[in-house]
Design an enzyme around this catalytic site. Structure first.
Site, PDB file in Angstrom:
ATOM      1  CE  LYS A 121      -4.508  -1.182   1.808  1.00  0.00           C
ATOM      2  NZ  LYS A 121      -5.562  -0.745   2.716  1.00  0.00           N
ATOM      3  CE  LYS A 204      -6.275  -7.940  -2.230  1.00  0.00           C
ATOM      4  NZ  LYS A 204      -6.129  -7.449  -0.847  1.00  0.00           N
ATOM      5  CE  LYS A 207     -12.268  -2.720   0.541  1.00  0.00           C
ATOM      6  NZ  LYS A 207     -13.054  -3.478   1.440  1.00  0.00           N
TER       7      LYS A 207
END
Ligand code: TYM
Length: 345
Positions: A121, A204, A207
Site C-alpha cells: 500500500k 488480487k 476495491k
C-alpha cells in the site's frame, strides 16, 4: 477450538471489512459469505466496519459515510442479522483506539517492517505514507483482542495480520506474566480465499483497482455482472478434469474457484461437470450463477440504502452491544498495565 492456548476462552468470532470502497465479489466470497455461515453455526459473531482503518489512506468524508452505510447494507442484505450478530462501525467504540495504543507499545518495529500489506500500500514512497498505515496491523490486533475473539474468518491476504495478532497477544501475556489474551486463529476456508482480478489472474481482486472491469461489485446489476464475466480474461483451452492441470492457468483457475464458492461446492465438483467444455459454455453458466446469487443482495442493499437513518440506528445499537463487551476487557488490560482508573462516572 483447535488451539490449546485458547482452552479457557469462550469461542467468539470477530472480523472486519474496510469501508474504503464498494464491497467486491472478493470481499463477499472471501469474507462476507463465510461471516453469514459462522453466524448460522450459532457461535457468537462480531462484525465491524473498520472506518478507522479506512482513513489510514485519504478518504473523502462524505464518501466514507456513504460507503460505511453501503457496507452495512451489504452485510445485512447478504444475511447478517443485526440481532444475532453484533454489527457496528469501529469508531463508535472508543476501546479500539485505546487498546490500539497499548498494543502499539507491545508490537515491535521489526514485526511491523515485515508486513507485506504495508509495503504494497505504501508503494515506493513509504516516507509519504501515514503513520496510521504503518500502525494499522496493531489496531487490527486491538480490534480482535478487545473482544477476546478466538477465531477470525478472513481471506488469504489477511493471514499475516492475524498471525501478528497472535504474536502481540503472546508478548503481552509474557511481558505482564498473565494468561489474559487468547491467541486467535485465522479461519481461511473455502474455494475462494483469494479471488483474483478478472483482467489479470495474478492480481488480487480489489476495491482499489483502477479498472472497474477487474472486479464484480456487490452493487453491480445483472447486466454489468454478466458483461464483466463475458469479458473476463481466459485462455483458449477447454477445462481439464483435475485441479492440478489448472496450475499454470491462473485466470481459468480463478473462474472455477469463483463458481465453486458461489455454488458452495468443491472446485473438483465443478470440473467434473465442465471438463472438456470451453469458456464459451462455462462463462454463461458462471454468469447465470453469479447473477442468481448476487442480484437479490444488490436489490436488498438498494432498499436498505433508501433509509440511511435506519442503518445508522442499527450501527449505533451494535456499537452499544460491542462497547458493553469491550469495556471490561479494556479496563482489565489497563489494570494489568498499571494505569490508574479512579475517575467516577
Ligand atoms: P479488507 O477490507 O481489505 O477486506 C475484507 C475481507 O475481505 C477479504 N478479501 C478477499 N478475500 C478473497 N479474495 C479477495 N480478492 C479479497 N479481497 C478482500 C479480506 O481477506 C478480508 O477478510 N485489515 C482488514 C480489515 C480488518 C480486520 C480486522 C479483519 C481490520 N480489523 C480484524 C479481521 C479482523 C482488511 O483490510 O480487509
Amino acid at each position: 477450538m483447535t488451539d490449546a492456548a485458547n482452552a479457557g476462552f469462550t469461542p467468539r468470532i470477530f472480523s472486519g471489512i474496510q469501508p474504503s470502497g464498494g464491497l467486491t465479489l472478493g470481499n463477499y466470497l472471501g469474507a462476507l459469505k463465510r461471516f453469514v455461515e459462522k453466524q448460522d453455526e450459532g457461535i457468537e459473531t462480531i462484525y465491524c466496519l473498520v472506518d478507522m482503518h479506512a482513513i489510514t489512506v485519504w478518504q473523502d468524508p462524505a464518501k466514507l459515510r456513504d460507503q460505511t452505510r453501503e457496507a452495512a447494507a451489504g452485510f445485512i442484505a447478504a444475511g447478517i442479522d443485526p440481532k444475532r450478530s453484533i454489527l457496528f462501525n469501529q469508531s463508535q467504540v472508543p476501546g479500539h483506539a485505546e487498546l490500539g495504543w497499548i498494543l502499539n507499545c507491545v508490537a515491535r518495529l521489526g514485526w511491523m517492517n515485515r508486513m507485506t500489506q504495508f509495503k504494497d500500500k505504501a508503494g515506493k514512497n513509504a516516507e509519504a505514507a501515514s503513520l496510521g498505515l504503518y500502525a494499522y496491523p496493531a489496531l487490527m490486533a486491538a480490534d480482535i483482542l478487545l473482544y477476546h475473539a478466538t477465531m477470525v474468518p478472513v481471506g488469504e491476504d489477511q493471514k499475516q495480520h492475524v498471525e501478528l495478532t497472535r504474536d502481540i497477544a503472546a508478548k503481552f501475556n509474557h511481558d505482564f506474566k498473565v494468561d489474559f489474551f487468547p491467541l486467535p486463529e485465522p479461519v481461511i476456508e473455502g474455494a475462494a480465499t483469494r479471488v483474483m482480478s478478472l483482467r489479470d489472474g495474478t492480481k488480487k481482486m480489489s476495491k482499489s483497482d483502477p479498472s472497474d472491469a477487474s472486479r464484480i461489485n456487490l452493487t453491480d446489476d445483472a447486466d454489468a455482472i454478466a458483461q464483466k464475466i463475458r469479458k473476463a480474461r481466459t485462455d483458449a483451452e477447454p477445462l481439464p478434469e483435475t485441479l492440478a492441470e489448472l496450475k499454470d492457468r491462473p485466470e481459468a483457475r480463478n473462474l472455477v474457484n469463483i463458481y465453486a464458492a458461489l455454488a458452495s461446492e468443491a472446485p473438483e465438483t465443478v470440473l467434473e461437470r465442465f471438463a472438456g467444455h470451453g469458456f464459451g459454455a462455462f462463462k454463461p453458466a458462471l454468469a447465470e450463477l453469479a447473477v442468481a446469487t448476487l442480484s437479490p443482495i444488490s436489490t436488498e442493499m438498494k432498499r436498505l440504502m433508501a433509509d440511511p437513518a435506519e442503518i445508522d440506528r442499527l450501527l449505533g445499537q451494535g456499537a452499544e452491544r460491542a462497547d458493553a463487551l469491550a469495556r471490561p476487557i479494556l479496563e482489565r488490560t489497563q489494570d494489568i498495565v498499571g494505569m490508574i482508573r479512579s475517575r467516577r462516572g
